[in-house]
Design a protein around this motif. Structure first.
Motif, mmCIF file in Angstrom:
data_model
loop_
_atom_site.group_PDB
_atom_site.id
_atom_site.type_symbol
_atom_site.label_atom_id
_atom_site.label_comp_id
_atom_site.label_asym_id
_atom_site.label_seq_id
_atom_site.Cartn_x
_atom_site.Cartn_y
_atom_site.Cartn_z
ATOM 1 N N SER A 165 0.809 -1.219 0.000
ATOM 2 C CA SER A 165 0.000 0.000 0.000
ATOM 3 C C SER A 165 0.841 1.267 0.000
ATOM 4 N N GLN A 213 1.250 3.483 -3.410
ATOM 5 C CA GLN A 213 0.288 4.468 -3.910
ATOM 6 C C GLN A 213 0.633 5.912 -3.543
ATOM 7 N N ARG A 251 -6.377 7.464 -5.929
ATOM 8 C CA ARG A 251 -5.984 6.067 -6.175
ATOM 9 C C ARG A 251 -6.742 5.442 -7.347
ATOM 10 N N ARG A 270 2.181 -3.217 -8.670
ATOM 11 C CA ARG A 270 1.986 -3.049 -7.226
ATOM 12 C C ARG A 270 0.993 -1.924 -6.937
ATOM 13 N N TYR A 271 1.026 -0.892 -7.761
ATOM 14 C CA TYR A 271 0.092 0.215 -7.574
ATOM 15 C C TYR A 271 -1.345 -0.229 -7.850
ATOM 16 N N GLU A 326 -13.049 -2.323 -4.271
ATOM 17 C CA GLU A 326 -12.168 -1.639 -3.324
ATOM 18 C C GLU A 326 -12.480 -0.152 -3.206
ATOM 19 N N ARG A 369 -12.178 2.109 -5.614
ATOM 20 C CA ARG A 369 -11.257 2.931 -6.383
ATOM 21 C C ARG A 369 -11.941 3.424 -7.654
#
Length: 245
Positions: free
Chosen positions: A34, A37, A91, A112-113, A140, A142
């Protein structure tokens, strides 16, 4: 000559510091996924800083940008908006072409982002993967962003939308926020030179969920091309627009 010098300064500063930020993001990923981000968001704001103060490019948003459960469909004219989405949204999960994930170091950070890879040559399997990743992002909370033309388009051109938009629109059942952008006027595809001026985002009328595919595509296509016009020159500033300092 001024445009050339500004473009050179931008390339040296932005890409030089970007290497350091990518390494910082990789290091952060080992601590906690995390943590990538916030580093990515800092990179996006650094990009906007470089565009503003080295290239002389300001950002204007026309219209109110709604937040919440929407599918954001964005015109794609240059690299600018692909990075700047992290300044417009919190995000965001952005669908990006699969080749970008093969870039050393950067590709690992992108995964990963939480960017969504799109393999355009994979057909139905690519669509299934895109749908799965999109559902996960929406779950999530986003923002989900899609460039429906599939690649950068020269300013003024309006190619048809790729099939991925209609598939996501039907699957997710979300209203659509179409966003036009005219970054290609100042940073044209295939050109090293980047001119000063104002890059405009124009937020179109929300397209409700559940429409017939043809009607939804027609509305979105018209809205994201609302800023199409002459390929040269600068668009006038309109009343009520919000311009970055």
């Amino acid at each position: 000559m001024i445009t050339l010098l500004r473009s050179l300064a931008y390339m040296l500063v932005f890409y030089g510091i970007s290497v350091l930020l990518v390494l910082a993001a990789l290091a952060a990923a080992f601590v906690a996924p995390s943590a990538v981000q916030p580093v990515a968001t800092a990179w996006a704001y650094f990009h906007r800083f470089c565009a503003r103060w080295l290239l002389g490019q300001k950002v204007r948003v026309e219209g109110d940008l709604p937040r919440g459960g929407y599918l954001y469909i964005v015109k794609h004219e240059s690299m600018f908006e692909t990075i700047d989405m992290l300044c417009l949204f919190d995000r965001p999960a952005i669908a990006a072409k699969r080749e970008l994930f093969d870039i050393p170091l950067w590709g690992r950070v992108a995964r990963r982002y939480g960017l969504i890879p799109v393999e355009r040559s994979a057909g139905a399997s690519a669509m299934r993967a895109l749908r799965t990743a999109a559902r996960k992002a929406v779950g999530e909370g986003r923002p989900l962003c899609l460039f429906p033309e599939g690649t950068r388009v020269p300013h003024g051109e309006a190619p048809p939308l790729k099939a991925g938009f209609a598939g996501l629109y039907a699957l997710l059942g979300l209203p659509v926020v179409p966003i036009a952008v005219d970054s290609g006027r100042l940073s044209p595809r295939g050109s090293f030179l980047k001119r000063s001026g104002v890059i405009t985002y124009k937020v179109g009328e929300v397209v409700p969920a559940g429409l017939d595919r043809r009607e939804a595509e027609a509305r979105v296509h018209a809205a994201i091309n609302a800023l199409n016009g002459p390929k040269e020159g600068h668009a006038p500033v309109r009343a009520g627009a919000q311009i970055s300092p």
